[in-house]
Design a protein around this motif. Sequence first.
Motif, mmCIF file in Angstrom:
data_model
loop_
_atom_site.group_PDB
_atom_site.id
_atom_site.type_symbol
_atom_site.label_atom_id
_atom_site.label_comp_id
_atom_site.label_asym_id
_atom_site.label_seq_id
_atom_site.Cartn_x
_atom_site.Cartn_y
_atom_site.Cartn_z
ATOM 1 N N ARG A 2 3.701 30.731 -24.948
ATOM 2 C CA ARG A 2 4.943 31.984 -23.918
ATOM 3 C C ARG A 2 3.754 32.853 -22.659
ATOM 4 O O ARG A 2 4.247 32.809 -21.637
ATOM 5 C CB ARG A 2 4.901 32.984 -24.681
ATOM 6 C CG ARG A 2 6.205 31.999 -26.051
ATOM 7 C CD ARG A 2 6.663 33.266 -26.669
ATOM 8 N NE ARG A 2 7.865 32.674 -27.103
ATOM 9 C CZ ARG A 2 8.307 33.010 -28.772
ATOM 10 N NH1 ARG A 2 7.767 34.114 -28.875
ATOM 11 N NH2 ARG A 2 9.479 32.392 -29.385
ATOM 12 N N ALA A 3 2.510 32.528 -23.375
ATOM 13 C CA ALA A 3 1.638 33.560 -22.419
ATOM 14 C C ALA A 3 1.480 32.797 -20.680
ATOM 15 O O ALA A 3 1.362 33.335 -20.411
ATOM 16 C CB ALA A 3 0.178 33.787 -23.100
ATOM 17 N N THR A 4 1.381 31.465 -21.050
ATOM 18 C CA THR A 4 1.647 30.618 -19.478
ATOM 19 C C THR A 4 2.647 29.905 -19.389
ATOM 20 O O THR A 4 2.390 29.950 -17.919
ATOM 21 C CB THR A 4 -0.132 30.136 -19.706
ATOM 22 O OG1 THR A 4 0.317 28.537 -20.562
ATOM 23 C CG2 THR A 4 -0.607 30.232 -19.671
ATOM 24 N N GLN A 5 3.788 30.039 -20.326
ATOM 25 C CA GLN A 5 5.149 30.080 -20.110
ATOM 26 C C GLN A 5 5.218 28.302 -19.714
ATOM 27 O O GLN A 5 5.775 27.620 -19.128
ATOM 28 C CB GLN A 5 5.672 30.221 -18.587
ATOM 29 C CG GLN A 5 6.042 32.079 -18.969
ATOM 30 C CD GLN A 5 6.884 31.925 -17.836
ATOM 31 O OE1 GLN A 5 7.057 31.592 -16.327
ATOM 32 N NE2 GLN A 5 7.970 33.753 -18.355
ATOM 33 N N SER A 6 4.142 27.645 -20.234
ATOM 34 C CA SER A 6 3.637 25.723 -20.312
ATOM 35 C C SER A 6 3.750 25.326 -21.916
ATOM 36 O O SER A 6 4.179 26.119 -22.356
ATOM 37 C CB SER A 6 1.957 26.251 -20.389
ATOM 38 O OG SER A 6 1.503 25.839 -19.478
ATOM 39 N N VAL A 7 4.825 24.430 -21.147
ATOM 40 C CA VAL A 7 5.436 23.741 -21.840
ATOM 41 C C VAL A 7 4.218 22.406 -22.696
ATOM 42 O O VAL A 7 3.812 21.514 -21.430
ATOM 43 C CB VAL A 7 7.108 22.958 -21.432
ATOM 44 C CG1 VAL A 7 6.763 22.007 -23.015
ATOM 45 C CG2 VAL A 7 7.476 23.796 -21.958
ATOM 46 N N TRP A 8 3.690 22.335 -24.244
ATOM 47 C CA TRP A 8 3.441 21.199 -24.204
ATOM 48 C C TRP A 8 4.122 19.743 -25.148
ATOM 49 O O TRP A 8 5.087 20.129 -25.572
ATOM 50 C CB TRP A 8 2.277 21.267 -24.971
ATOM 51 C CG TRP A 8 1.499 22.798 -24.343
ATOM 52 C CD1 TRP A 8 1.447 23.960 -24.997
ATOM 53 C CD2 TRP A 8 0.052 22.516 -23.939
ATOM 54 N NE1 TRP A 8 0.961 24.777 -23.703
ATOM 55 C CE2 TRP A 8 0.091 23.765 -23.543
ATOM 56 C CE3 TRP A 8 -0.656 21.498 -23.657
ATOM 57 C CZ2 TRP A 8 -1.244 23.767 -22.943
ATOM 58 C CZ3 TRP A 8 -1.738 21.544 -22.721
ATOM 59 C CH2 TRP A 8 -2.568 22.558 -22.750
ATOM 60 N N GLY A 20 4.663 24.311 -16.410
ATOM 61 C CA GLY A 20 4.179 25.768 -16.575
ATOM 62 C C GLY A 20 2.326 25.888 -16.229
ATOM 63 O O GLY A 20 2.259 24.750 -15.427
ATOM 64 N N MET A 21 2.110 26.965 -16.208
ATOM 65 C CA MET A 21 0.850 27.433 -15.494
ATOM 66 C C MET A 21 -0.180 25.753 -16.161
ATOM 67 O O MET A 21 -1.822 25.989 -15.435
ATOM 68 C CB MET A 21 0.623 28.747 -15.858
ATOM 69 C CG MET A 21 1.019 29.712 -15.265
ATOM 70 S SD MET A 21 0.442 31.454 -15.589
ATOM 71 C CE MET A 21 -1.164 32.119 -15.402
ATOM 72 N N ARG A 22 -0.195 25.791 -16.617
ATOM 73 C CA ARG A 22 -1.325 24.817 -17.176
ATOM 74 C C ARG A 22 -0.881 23.324 -17.739
ATOM 75 O O ARG A 22 -1.475 22.229 -18.083
ATOM 76 C CB ARG A 22 -1.347 25.109 -19.364
ATOM 77 C CG ARG A 22 -2.030 26.451 -19.402
ATOM 78 C CD ARG A 22 -2.894 26.536 -20.396
ATOM 79 N NE ARG A 22 -2.799 27.564 -21.378
ATOM 80 C CZ ARG A 22 -4.047 28.807 -20.550
ATOM 81 N NH1 ARG A 22 -5.026 28.070 -19.606
ATOM 82 N NH2 ARG A 22 -4.170 29.316 -20.938
ATOM 83 N N LYS A 23 -0.033 22.619 -16.748
ATOM 84 C CA LYS A 23 0.637 21.236 -15.844
ATOM 85 C C LYS A 23 0.104 20.680 -16.131
ATOM 86 O O LYS A 23 -1.488 20.851 -14.548
ATOM 87 C CB LYS A 23 1.787 21.610 -15.032
ATOM 88 C CG LYS A 23 2.758 20.366 -14.789
ATOM 89 C CD LYS A 23 3.399 20.625 -14.130
ATOM 90 C CE LYS A 23 3.861 18.745 -13.430
ATOM 91 N NZ LYS A 23 5.185 19.498 -12.821
ATOM 92 N N GLY A 24 -0.959 19.614 -16.428
ATOM 93 C CA GLY A 24 -1.552 18.536 -16.123
ATOM 94 C C GLY A 24 -3.076 18.748 -17.227
ATOM 95 O O GLY A 24 -4.269 17.719 -17.106
ATOM 96 N N MET A 25 -3.453 20.213 -18.122
ATOM 97 C CA MET A 25 -4.303 19.959 -18.582
ATOM 98 C C MET A 25 -3.579 19.657 -19.868
ATOM 99 O O MET A 25 -2.251 19.544 -20.674
ATOM 100 C CB MET A 25 -4.654 20.928 -19.071
ATOM 101 C CG MET A 25 -4.810 22.171 -17.911
ATOM 102 S SD MET A 25 -5.116 24.362 -18.619
ATOM 103 C CE MET A 25 -6.548 23.345 -19.735
#
Length: 152
Positions: A2-8, A20-25
């Motif tokens: 939720r903090a970065t609106q990233s989906v894993w 989300g913001m962490r896409k590609g990590m």
Amino acid sequence: DRATQSVWYPGEQALQAVGGMRKGMSVPFLDEPAPIRLSAWLEQHPESTVLLPSEADYREWQRARLGVGIARAEGGIRITRVAEDSAAEAAGMLADDVIVRIAGTSVTTRDELRAVLSDYTVGDSVEVDLERAGEDGETERLTVKVAFVADP
């Protein structure tokens, strides 16, 4: 996340951020062995909250990708970069190769490439015809097993 609106999304050895913001990590699994099913995860981590993506988001994240950067070229699409550990790298695609056809369809734009790939899902194989850099019009056919990677 939720903090970065990233989906894993779980890969073979790590979680991969697909939106989300962490896409590609990616983050390696901490549990051995890594839980494969959601029910197994919840058994091991009952404090977890599971957020499910919308159907449209899920389809976008599952879009078949080669893992290349591209630019327009005469007669096709020039590969500008090949992502590390991508489907393109595994198949032997190289920077400066020119993609001329995918699945028998000529491609000259990013939209045409995406349109052809939209018929495929992660894990499918597709034939790619390309001209190798410096080989005077010689066309080579590669079979690429499309994967889930962010384009570089």
